[in-house]
Design a protein around this motif. Sequence first.
Motif, mmCIF file in Angstrom:
data_model
loop_
_atom_site.group_PDB
_atom_site.id
_atom_site.type_symbol
_atom_site.label_atom_id
_atom_site.label_comp_id
_atom_site.label_asym_id
_atom_site.label_seq_id
_atom_site.Cartn_x
_atom_site.Cartn_y
_atom_site.Cartn_z
ATOM 1 N N ALA A 75 0.837 -1.209 0.000
ATOM 2 C CA ALA A 75 0.000 0.000 0.000
ATOM 3 C C ALA A 75 0.868 1.254 0.000
ATOM 4 O O ALA A 75 0.588 2.216 -0.730
ATOM 5 N N TYR A 76 1.949 1.244 0.807
ATOM 6 C CA TYR A 76 2.865 2.394 0.829
ATOM 7 C C TYR A 76 3.513 2.593 -0.537
ATOM 8 O O TYR A 76 3.639 3.720 -1.027
ATOM 9 N N GLN A 77 3.939 1.500 -1.154
ATOM 10 C CA GLN A 77 4.581 1.601 -2.466
ATOM 11 C C GLN A 77 3.607 2.150 -3.504
ATOM 12 O O GLN A 77 3.987 2.963 -4.354
ATOM 13 N N ALA A 78 2.340 1.712 -3.425
ATOM 14 C CA ALA A 78 1.335 2.226 -4.358
ATOM 15 C C ALA A 78 1.106 3.720 -4.137
ATOM 16 O O ALA A 78 0.963 4.486 -5.106
ATOM 17 N N GLN A 79 1.087 4.156 -2.870
ATOM 18 C CA GLN A 79 0.907 5.582 -2.578
ATOM 19 C C GLN A 79 2.081 6.397 -3.100
ATOM 20 O O GLN A 79 1.894 7.473 -3.672
ATOM 21 N N ILE A 80 3.290 5.887 -2.882
ATOM 22 C CA ILE A 80 4.483 6.598 -3.368
ATOM 23 C C ILE A 80 4.459 6.700 -4.886
ATOM 24 O O ILE A 80 4.780 7.747 -5.464
ATOM 25 N N LEU A 81 4.075 5.608 -5.553
ATOM 26 C CA LEU A 81 4.009 5.616 -7.013
ATOM 27 C C LEU A 81 2.980 6.621 -7.509
ATOM 28 O O LEU A 81 3.231 7.367 -8.472
ATOM 29 N N GLU A 82 1.823 6.673 -6.826
ATOM 30 C CA GLU A 82 0.791 7.630 -7.208
ATOM 31 C C GLU A 82 1.273 9.063 -6.995
ATOM 32 O O GLU A 82 1.016 9.953 -7.828
ATOM 33 N N MET A 83 1.985 9.302 -5.882
ATOM 34 C CA MET A 83 2.525 10.639 -5.625
ATOM 35 C C MET A 83 3.547 11.026 -6.693
ATOM 36 O O MET A 83 3.578 12.176 -7.136
ATOM 37 N N LYS A 84 4.372 10.058 -7.105
ATOM 38 C CA LYS A 84 5.345 10.340 -8.160
ATOM 39 C C LYS A 84 4.642 10.693 -9.465
ATOM 40 O O LYS A 84 5.045 11.618 -10.178
ATOM 41 N N HIS A 85 3.547 9.972 -9.787
ATOM 42 C CA HIS A 85 2.806 10.264 -11.013
ATOM 43 C C HIS A 85 2.167 11.654 -10.949
ATOM 44 O O HIS A 85 2.201 12.408 -11.938
ATOM 45 N N ARG A 86 1.597 11.984 -9.781
ATOM 46 C CA ARG A 86 0.990 13.305 -9.635
ATOM 47 C C ARG A 86 2.040 14.407 -9.755
ATOM 48 O O ARG A 86 1.805 15.440 -10.387
ATOM 49 N N PHE A 87 3.178 14.169 -9.113
ATOM 50 C CA PHE A 87 4.252 15.168 -9.176
ATOM 51 C C PHE A 87 4.737 15.331 -10.615
ATOM 52 O O PHE A 87 5.008 16.453 -11.058
ATOM 53 N N GLN A 88 4.822 14.207 -11.345
ATOM 54 C CA GLN A 88 5.272 14.279 -12.727
ATOM 55 C C GLN A 88 4.264 15.048 -13.574
ATOM 56 O O GLN A 88 4.650 15.859 -14.430
ATOM 57 N N ARG A 89 2.956 14.796 -13.320
ATOM 58 C CA ARG A 89 1.939 15.536 -14.074
ATOM 59 C C ARG A 89 2.006 17.027 -13.755
ATOM 60 O O ARG A 89 1.808 17.874 -14.635
ATOM 61 N N PHE A 90 2.295 17.336 -12.481
ATOM 62 C CA PHE A 90 2.450 18.736 -12.100
ATOM 63 C C PHE A 90 3.643 19.363 -12.822
ATOM 64 O O PHE A 90 3.558 20.487 -13.326
#
Length: 213
Positions: A75-90
């Motif tokens: 779950a932590y890894q999935a959250q980190i991956l999602e945060m990385k994707h959001r940051f990349q989109r930003f």
Amino acid sequence: MTWDEINNLQLDDLMRLPLKTKAIIAAIIIVLLGAVAWFWFISPENDKYNDLQAQVETLKGQVRQKQLLAADLPAYQAQILEMKHRFQRFLEQLPDRAQIPSLLDDVTLAGRSRGLEFTLFQPLPEVNKNFYAEIPVKINVTGTYGDIGRFAAAVAAMPRIVTINDISITPSASASGTAPLDKALAAQKLEMSCVATTYRYIEAKVEQTEVRK
């Protein structure tokens, strides 16, 4: 029996003692041997056992905590991956240095195509904000209230991030000085001064990584 008599006792004398006395002496000897065994052998080993038991309980607690962390790791890894994707989109919404001039041209085009006349378009010094930089531009335009509103909406809809701050709207100098402000807003020319700011991602670390590759 005196102490001297006890000291002078021989084995034969002990054998001739009454059975009850022999039992008492044997019990005393057993108690003394038990006390010696306890203080010299059993008690230190018992302390070691208690220490080891406490260490075992501590290790069990650590194992349980790590098991819980391991169970939550996906779950932590999935959250980190999602945060990385959001940051990349930003980051994709932030123009790089080469795109800044074309983006500013797009801002100018958005205003002119909606009937605004630019009287000032002054790039201001870049402001470093740690991992990104602000690139402000002071803008003065003249147009109707509707033109200004459509311009602001067009800037907000741009794929790249541009914000408009420090907005000041006044009746144009060419308008009648006695005209009410509500009429000026509806039909006459207005002058708007503002600061349009875009943002650039500072890619120093990224560039160093690419060089090492």
